[in-house]
Design a protein around this motif. Sequence first.
Motif, short mmCIF file in Angstrom:
data_model
loop_
_atom_site.label_atom_id
_atom_site.label_comp_id
_atom_site.label_asym_id
_atom_site.label_seq_id
_atom_site.Cartn_x
_atom_site.Cartn_y
_atom_site.Cartn_z
N ASP B 118 -9.38 -6.55 -27.05
CA ASP B 118 -8.50 -6.17 -25.34
C ASP B 118 -8.23 -7.24 -23.94
OD1 ASP B 118 -7.86 -4.96 -23.34
OD2 ASP B 118 -9.64 -3.90 -22.66
N PRO B 119 -6.38 -7.89 -24.95
CA PRO B 119 -6.48 -8.91 -24.29
C PRO B 119 -5.82 -9.46 -22.88
CG PRO B 119 -5.01 -7.86 -26.09
CD PRO B 119 -6.39 -7.00 -26.43
N GLN B 120 -5.59 -7.52 -22.85
CA GLN B 120 -5.66 -8.34 -21.36
C GLN B 120 -6.79 -8.04 -20.27
OE1 GLN B 120 -2.66 -3.94 -21.66
NE2 GLN B 120 -1.11 -4.95 -21.03
N ARG B 121 -7.60 -7.29 -20.83
CA ARG B 121 -9.15 -7.36 -20.42
C ARG B 121 -9.39 -8.63 -19.89
NH1 ARG B 121 -13.80 -4.52 -19.89
NH2 ARG B 121 -14.99 -5.25 -18.57
N LEU B 122 -10.05 -9.55 -21.26
CA LEU B 122 -10.34 -10.83 -21.49
C LEU B 122 -9.04 -12.36 -20.03
CD1 LEU B 122 -11.93 -13.23 -22.75
CD2 LEU B 122 -10.00 -13.21 -24.53
N GLU B 123 -8.89 -11.48 -20.26
CA GLU B 123 -6.49 -12.42 -19.54
C GLU B 123 -7.75 -11.32 -18.06
OE1 GLU B 123 -2.68 -12.09 -21.36
OE2 GLU B 123 -2.45 -12.04 -18.41
N ALA B 124 -7.54 -10.57 -17.56
CA ALA B 124 -7.99 -10.71 -16.63
C ALA B 124 -9.34 -11.03 -15.96
CB ALA B 124 -7.90 -8.89 -16.03
N ASP B 125 -10.71 -11.11 -16.62
CA ASP B 125 -11.71 -11.96 -16.91
C ASP B 125 -11.32 -13.38 -16.22
OD1 ASP B 125 -12.72 -8.92 -16.84
OD2 ASP B 125 -13.79 -9.57 -18.41
N ILE B 126 -10.39 -13.63 -16.78
CA ILE B 126 -10.80 -15.68 -16.94
C ILE B 126 -9.85 -15.87 -15.77
CG2 ILE B 126 -9.78 -17.24 -18.17
CD1 ILE B 126 -10.17 -16.16 -20.70
N ARG B 127 -8.76 -14.84 -14.86
CA ARG B 127 -7.83 -15.06 -14.37
C ARG B 127 -8.68 -15.32 -12.95
NH1 ARG B 127 -2.31 -14.41 -14.65
NH2 ARG B 127 -1.33 -13.78 -16.11
N LYS B 128 -10.20 -13.78 -12.97
CA LYS B 128 -10.38 -14.24 -12.22
C LYS B 128 -11.42 -15.09 -11.22
CE LYS B 128 -13.28 -9.97 -10.15
NZ LYS B 128 -14.30 -9.45 -10.91
N GLN B 129 -12.20 -16.00 -12.86
CA GLN B 129 -12.74 -16.81 -12.76
C GLN B 129 -11.93 -18.19 -12.12
OE1 GLN B 129 -14.52 -17.98 -16.66
NE2 GLN B 129 -15.32 -15.49 -16.32
N LEU B 130 -10.76 -18.06 -12.99
CA LEU B 130 -9.84 -19.02 -12.06
C LEU B 130 -9.38 -18.94 -10.47
CD1 LEU B 130 -7.29 -20.00 -15.35
CD2 LEU B 130 -9.25 -20.98 -14.16
N ALA B 131 -9.35 -18.14 -9.98
CA ALA B 131 -8.88 -17.64 -9.00
C ALA B 131 -10.55 -18.19 -7.85
CB ALA B 131 -9.06 -16.43 -8.64
N GLU B 132 -11.35 -17.83 -8.80
CA GLU B 132 -13.15 -17.76 -7.72
C GLU B 132 -13.33 -19.62 -7.67
OE1 GLU B 132 -15.49 -15.79 -9.12
OE2 GLU B 132 -14.59 -13.56 -9.04
N GLN B 133 -12.90 -20.06 -8.97
CA GLN B 133 -12.76 -21.72 -9.24
C GLN B 133 -12.34 -22.25 -7.96
OE1 GLN B 133 -12.14 -23.22 -12.84
NE2 GLN B 133 -13.75 -21.77 -14.04
N ARG B 134 -11.00 -21.71 -8.13
CA ARG B 134 -10.07 -22.31 -7.01
C ARG B 134 -10.54 -22.39 -5.56
NH1 ARG B 134 -4.32 -24.58 -7.42
NH2 ARG B 134 -3.57 -24.48 -5.75
N LYS B 135 -10.55 -20.93 -5.44
CA LYS B 135 -11.34 -20.45 -3.96
C LYS B 135 -12.77 -21.79 -3.33
CE LYS B 135 -11.56 -15.97 -3.63
NZ LYS B 135 -11.78 -15.02 -3.43
N ALA B 136 -13.58 -21.98 -4.16
CA ALA B 136 -15.18 -22.90 -3.78
C ALA B 136 -14.37 -24.52 -4.23
CB ALA B 136 -15.47 -22.63 -5.34
N THR B 137 -13.32 -24.83 -4.62
CA THR B 137 -12.96 -26.15 -4.00
C THR B 137 -12.10 -26.16 -2.65
OG1 THR B 137 -10.43 -26.09 -5.50
CG2 THR B 137 -13.26 -26.57 -6.58
#
Lengths: 138, 138
Positions: B118-137
């Motif tokens: 499920d490429p789209q699901r994995l992509e969505a999960d990683i995008r969410k993580q990256l957005a959270e990391q960006r917010k954290a910094t």
Amino acid sequence: MQVTARRRKRRSDCPVHFALEVFGDAWTLLIVRDLMFKSRTTYGDFARAEEGIATNILADRLARLEANGIVDLDGRDYRLTQKGVDLLPIMLAIISWSAKYDARSAADRAFVRRYRDDPQRLEADIRKQLAEQRKATA
Amino acid sequence: MQVTARRRKRRSDCPVHFALEVFGDAWTLLIVRDLMFKSRTTYGDFARAEEGIATNILADRLARLEANGIVDLDGRDYRLTQKGVDLLPIMLAIISWSAKYDARSAADRAFVRRYRDDPQRLEADIRKQLAEQRKATA
């Protein structure tokens, strides 16, 4: 030969590094593009591509593509192997990214729309075309 | 500066060529990999990566990544911009291809399986993580 030497002392087993050892330069994926989307198959075809690749670079990249099992030769015609055709998802993702970020992009809009709507369908259609082309030259 | 000069005399408007002007080399996507998957964010982090990038190349590639709008700086921390995060489908396709063709690949098998299922699901999960990391910094 250089390809073999590089393999022996690989810097890491990272999959991104592995791929960049095969196509991490400014020219290799343009040759793959020509084979995949432009029905260019010969040294002369690639040499005439719009970016104006130098002949020594072209010869080097074709030799590496062959050494790495991305292309094989049928007479004067280069053809993508299965390993080469499997670069298609990477190429489609690249085209889509550039279409989004390059205001002057020559990317075909209908093509990009088809990709965004249903990437798997577009990929399957192109794989079928490439298999037919390969059969036709065999 | 060099980036601007290259832009002015671009060799074609092909989307593949456009992308290769940004990351058509052996190192740029390794830095993107570090930012995307390894939580490495500083010059020192990238310098310590397993491939042993030379410091002059690292400095050059970081400057280009910034000039091309792929990363920005928050203090000493480099962060992927939206344009950088949008390289994710390309990176995932690369990892999947290498996992298939490199017998010694260090690619995480469970990760590759998730991508193929499920490429789209994995992509969505990683995008969410990256957005959270960006917010954290931020």
